[in-house]
Structure formats: structure tokens, C-alpha cells
Enzyme design. Structure first.
Site, PDB file in Angstrom:
ATOM      1  N   ASP A   1       1.637  -4.669  -6.357  1.00 25.82           N
ATOM      2  CA  ASP A   1       1.728  -6.176  -6.104  1.00 25.82           C
ATOM      3  C   ASP A   1       1.272  -6.314  -4.633  1.00 25.82           C
ATOM      4  O   ASP A   1       1.950  -5.548  -3.735  1.00 25.82           O
ATOM      5  CB  ASP A   1       3.129  -6.984  -6.451  1.00 25.82           C
ATOM      6  CG  ASP A   1       3.006  -8.495  -6.242  1.00 25.82           C
ATOM      7  OD1 ASP A   1       2.057  -8.902  -7.079  1.00 25.82           O
ATOM      8  OD2 ASP A   1       3.675  -9.345  -5.499  1.00 25.82           O
ATOM      9  N   SER A   2       0.445  -6.980  -4.519  1.00 29.09           N
ATOM     10  CA  SER A   2      -0.076  -7.150  -2.981  1.00 29.09           C
ATOM     11  C   SER A   2      -0.587  -8.613  -2.619  1.00 29.09           C
ATOM     12  O   SER A   2      -1.014  -9.482  -3.727  1.00 29.09           O
ATOM     13  CB  SER A   2      -1.494  -6.201  -2.909  1.00 29.09           C
ATOM     14  OG  SER A   2      -2.269  -6.440  -3.910  1.00 29.09           O
TER      15      SER A   2
END
Length: 198
Positions: free
Chosen positions: A72-73
Site C-alpha cells: 500500500d503506497s
């Protein structure tokens, strides 16, 4: 080591294959359900995605795996109170093309506002044995005045890493991997896998 990548994002899959060449990745199958991400923080979402993918694969998987990797970025812009942040992938849902999303994001900056920003990445890993764990990486930088470059993907054409004049969309993948949030997180992940710690 065979790892299920909890993502259908072909760009991320390619980057992980380049960043972690000693792992063999299996992509999230087309017939599998969408992976939920409802967390308030990057770590929450990464763990939720990795855990969901592991549980689904244990029932429906077609081959043995050694673990599940989820990413998740996002881009955190100071002048936008840290946004779009965890909502980076869902920013401007009325626009399908990232070139348009990038232009809209730049248009939201107030005149004269600081252009400082950072990319953040949290990787969650669920091993075949042991408990889920996470590593993270971040890179500081600033937003360009307009999108530049056709390398990379997502918000790369508007992000200039600290110490450079080129955007991630202009830099070679070799240079980008050495600097990027995902590159830093991937190296931390590999060190932990190599050490055998859980």
C-alpha cells in the site's frame, strides 16, 4: 521462493520483479475477488490486503506458495494536508487516466503553496509459517510545475525526488529503484526474508 502478489497492478508487478529478482511472483488471479482496503493508514491497508489474499489462496490457490506480499503506497502532499495519501489509488475516480489525475492534483495546490511531498510505501508479508509483518520506505521530494516524462507510472511524472531536477517519470528505472519508496521498502523486505526472521 514463490510469493503471491496481492495486486493486479501490472506496473507494480513489474517493479517488484525488478526489485526482488530472487523471488518468483504469482499475480492475483483475474477470477479472484477484489482485495479490500478500508484502513486509515498505509500499514492497515497493506496488512488487510495481504491477510485477505492469504486466506483466499489457502482455499482457492492452484499451487503452493511461501507467502503473500501486499503493497500500500501513495503520494502525501503537504499543501493538501497529506493527501491524497492512502486514497492515492482512488483519487479523482471520475478520471481514468493518470495524466488527467496528475493535472487535477497539481491544479488543487493553492497559489504560492509549498510543493513539498513524499512517496510512502508499506509492504506487508504473510509467511507460510509465522505471523504477518510489515516494512516501509519513503522518499522526500517536491511536486513539479507540470507532468514530465513517460517512465514509471501513477504520480511519477509530477514527483521530483530530493536532490534531483528530474521527475520519477524522467529518471531511469535503475536510478528510480535506488531512490524510491518502493525500492527502499523492497530492500528492507529482502533483508528480513534473507535473515529468516519472522
Amino acid at each position: 521462493m514463490i510469493v503471491l502478489l496481492a495486486s493486479r497492478n501490472a506496473h507494480k508487478a513489474r517493479e517488484f520483479s525488478e526489485l526482488l529478482p530472487d523471488l518468483r511472483f504469482i499475480s492475483w488471479p483475474d477470477e479472484a475477488p477484489d482485495i479490500p482496503e478500508h484502513g486509515a493508514f498505509f500499514q492497515d491497508n497493506a496488512l488487510q490486503k495481504a491477510t485477505f489474499a492469504w486466506e483466499w489462496w489457502c482455499i482457492h490457490g492452484t499451487e503452493p506458495i511461501d507467502g503473500v506480499l501486499a503493497d500500500d503506497s501513495g503520494l502525501c502532499v503537504d499543501a493538501l494536508w497529506g493527501g491524497p495519501g492512502v486514497l492515492s489509488a482512488r483519487f479523482a475516480p471520475d478520471l481514468s487516466d493518470y495524466a488527467d489525475k496528475n493535472r487535477r492534483l497539481l491544479s488543487m495546490l493553492p497559489p504560492g503553496a509549498s510543493r513539498t511531498a513524499r512517496f510512502v510505501c508499506v509492504l506487508a508479508f504473510v509467511p507460510r509459517e509465522g505471523h504477518p509483518w510489515t516494512v516501509s520506505g519513503a522518499v522526500e521530494g517536491r511536486l513539479a510545475e507540470e507532468p514530465r516524462g513517460d517512465r514509471g507510472f501513477g504520480y511519477d511524472p509530477i514527483f521530483i525526488p530530493e536532490g534531483f531536477h528530474e521527475t520519477f517519470g524522467e529518471l531511469s528505472s535503475l536510478v528510480k529503484h535506488g531512490l524510491s519508496h518502493r525500492g527502499r521498502a523492497a530492500r528492507a523486505l529482502w533483508e528480513r526474508l534473507r535473515s529468516g526472521s519472522r
